[in-house]
Motif scaffolding. Structure first.
Motif, mmCIF file in Angstrom:
data_model
loop_
_atom_site.group_PDB
_atom_site.id
_atom_site.type_symbol
_atom_site.label_atom_id
_atom_site.label_comp_id
_atom_site.label_asym_id
_atom_site.label_seq_id
_atom_site.Cartn_x
_atom_site.Cartn_y
_atom_site.Cartn_z
ATOM 1 N N ASP A 1 56.169 -21.033 37.351
ATOM 2 C CA ASP A 1 57.036 -19.886 37.069
ATOM 3 C C ASP A 1 56.294 -18.586 37.333
ATOM 4 O O ASP A 1 55.216 -18.343 36.786
ATOM 5 N N LEU A 2 56.885 -17.754 38.176
ATOM 6 C CA LEU A 2 56.301 -16.461 38.506
ATOM 7 C C LEU A 2 57.282 -15.353 38.167
ATOM 8 O O LEU A 2 58.497 -15.531 38.246
ATOM 9 N N SER A 3 56.759 -14.206 37.821
ATOM 10 C CA SER A 3 57.604 -13.043 37.571
ATOM 11 C C SER A 3 58.033 -12.441 38.903
ATOM 12 O O SER A 3 57.500 -12.781 39.966
ATOM 13 N N ILE B 1 56.005 -12.505 42.607
ATOM 14 C CA ILE B 1 56.621 -12.960 43.858
ATOM 15 C C ILE B 1 56.528 -11.867 44.910
ATOM 16 O O ILE B 1 56.229 -12.139 46.083
ATOM 17 N N LEU B 2 56.757 -10.633 44.518
ATOM 18 C CA LEU B 2 56.633 -9.522 45.465
ATOM 19 C C LEU B 2 55.205 -9.399 45.991
ATOM 20 O O LEU B 2 54.987 -9.074 47.169
ATOM 21 N N ASP B 3 54.215 -9.669 45.144
ATOM 22 C CA ASP B 3 52.820 -9.647 45.600
ATOM 23 C C ASP B 3 52.576 -10.720 46.658
ATOM 24 O O ASP B 3 51.880 -10.479 47.661
ATOM 25 N N PHE C 1 62.618 -11.265 49.170
ATOM 26 C CA PHE C 1 62.768 -11.321 47.711
ATOM 27 C C PHE C 1 64.195 -11.700 47.319
ATOM 28 O O PHE C 1 64.414 -12.546 46.450
ATOM 29 N N TYR C 2 65.160 -11.088 47.990
ATOM 30 C CA TYR C 2 66.559 -11.411 47.698
ATOM 31 C C TYR C 2 66.867 -12.879 47.974
ATOM 32 O O TYR C 2 67.690 -13.496 47.295
ATOM 33 N N SER C 3 66.199 -13.456 48.973
ATOM 34 C CA SER C 3 66.499 -14.842 49.354
ATOM 35 C C SER C 3 65.995 -15.858 48.338
ATOM 36 O O SER C 3 66.499 -16.980 48.293
ATOM 37 N N VAL C 4 65.021 -15.478 47.507
ATOM 38 C CA VAL C 4 64.498 -16.437 46.525
ATOM 39 C C VAL C 4 64.843 -16.069 45.089
ATOM 40 O O VAL C 4 64.801 -16.918 44.201
ATOM 41 N N ARG C 5 65.160 -14.811 44.812
ATOM 42 C CA ARG C 5 65.434 -14.398 43.448
ATOM 43 C C ARG C 5 66.804 -13.720 43.267
ATOM 44 O O ARG C 5 67.162 -13.378 42.163
#
Length: 396
Positions: free
Chosen positions: A25-27, A31-33, A61-65
């Motif tokens: 689990d990542l914040s 994920i942006l990093d 980012f939109y594609s995964v979160r």
């Protein structure tokens, strides 16, 4: 250029997914990093500009979160409708105008992933056995999905967006939807407890207008809203109960229909009931509600004119009850008092076309008297007087 951008994004997305599978689990920030590191590593050969890197970063980012390519549209306040016709074609409505968007999903699989993400969030099911799904996004947007084999050109998804802040009657006056005189007239009708049905075609603003009308309800009353998908944004009512219908799903959850909700709402001591949209057999229950002491209730229905609203109500009642047409008309005439018809111009502007009163029956025919209507110049003007004035006079 667009195809090359999509290829780059899919390449980095594949690498990002590999890292996410082992990272736990990542914040969002973490994920942006990871995305920044991937873009930096590839930029030596791609030579992307600042804007291109930012767009690629946001898309990954939109594609995964988030909801992939359409997340950008969901965050655009000018977008009112998103129409996905298969993964390669997206149409967007802004300010009443529909245009083909320059972007699209990278693959059919990506579109299907987004649909399943929405279905999971809403505890709904969308598959070949149940290819039609209605749902609601966290922000209140209404979603309709139609899957193959019903949809022949791939998965189809339509998203209706609503303003973050409810549109007020004052705004509608400025836009020319309604005149100040007609708005004041409706304010008094609502506060006096007249039962009102709002009609119009698709995307004429029925829900938006119901919201604006509800602002006239006295704040001390108990209001219960009933909707297929919760869209109403009732403001200023402390004693407010919101009910939403539920479809049956694979977890063996029983369907809870609009009819079920109207019946239970009658046992909840409502001052008024607001039905977001009367579509089917629940019309009989709605009329029962209006004829059992819950005056001042509001609802909406699809219709092409004020007179057509009567025919539509008759047809919907017959979907659930086989009773004579004259009996249905007597229920309508004794329960519904005011009819409001909305229309939409060729330029996409929504406007009140007519405000009318049901004045009773003559034989087996319902009598309708027009109070406000549009003249030949397109101006909304007062052309008649309210005939049933008992409630009106009491409000003075």
């Amino acid at each position: 250029m667009q195809t090359e951008r999509m290829r780059q994004q899919e390449l980095l997305r594949s690498r990002l997914m590999e890292q996410l599978e082992t990272a736990g689990d990542l914040s969002d920030e973490e994920i942006l990093d990871l995305i920044d590191e991937l873009i930096l590593a590839e930029n030596r050969s791609w030579l992307l500009g600042v804007y291109e890197k930012e767009e690629l970063r946001r898309g990954l980012f939109y594609s995964v979160r988030r909801l992939d390519i359409i997340q950008e549209l969901l965050e655009d306040p000018e977008v009112t409708e998103i129409m996905v016709n298969g993964h390669e074609q997206i149409f967007v409505e802004r300010q009443g105008r529909i245009r083909l968007w320059e972007k699209c999903f990278s693959s059919r699989e990506r579109l299907e992933d987004v649909i399943q993400q929405i279905a999971a969030f809403c505890n709904r099911v969308a598959n070949e056995q149940r290819p039609i799904m209605d749902a609601r996004l966290p922000g209140g947007e209404r979603v309709n999905v139609v899957l193959p084999p019903i949809a022949l050109n791939g998965p189809v998804m339509t998203i209706r967006r609503f303003p973050e802040e409810p549109i007020t009657m004052e705004q509608m006056i400025r836009w020319g939807t309604i005149t100040e005189e007609a708005a004041e007239y409706l304010r008094r009708l609502v506060r006096s407890g007249y039962s009102i049905l709002v009609g119009g075609g698709t995307s004429t603003g029925k829900t938006t207008f119901l919201n604006a009308l509800s602002s006239y309800i006295p704040e001390e009353e108990r209001v219960i809203t009933i909707e297929d998908n919760a869209e109403l944004q009732i403001q200023g009512i402390a004693n407010l109960v919101k009910l939403e219908a539920r479809s049956a799903n694979l977890d063996e959850n029983k369907e809870i229909s609009i009819r079920d909700l109207i019946r239970t709402a009658l046992r909840m001591r409502p001052s008024r009931i607001i039905v977001g949209e009367v579509r089917s057999a629940e019309a009989a229950d709605f009329l029962t509600c209006l004829n059992t002491g819950h005056s001042g209730s509001l609802g909406s229905a699809h219709a092409n004119s004020v007179r057509d609203m009567i025919a539509r109500l008759e047809m919907m009642v017959l979907m659930g009850l086989q009773i004579p047409i004259p009996a249905i008309r007597r229920q309508i005439a004794s329960g519904v008092e005011i009819l409001i018809h909305l229309s939409r111009t060729g330029e996409g502007h929504r406007q009140i076309q007519e405000i009318a009163e049901i004045t009773g029956m003559e034989g087996d025919e319902i009598l309708i008297s027009t109070i406000f209507s549009r003249n030949r110049e397109g101006e909304l003007e007062k052309v008649g007087e309210l005939q049933s004035r008992e409630k009106w006079e009491r409000s003075l």
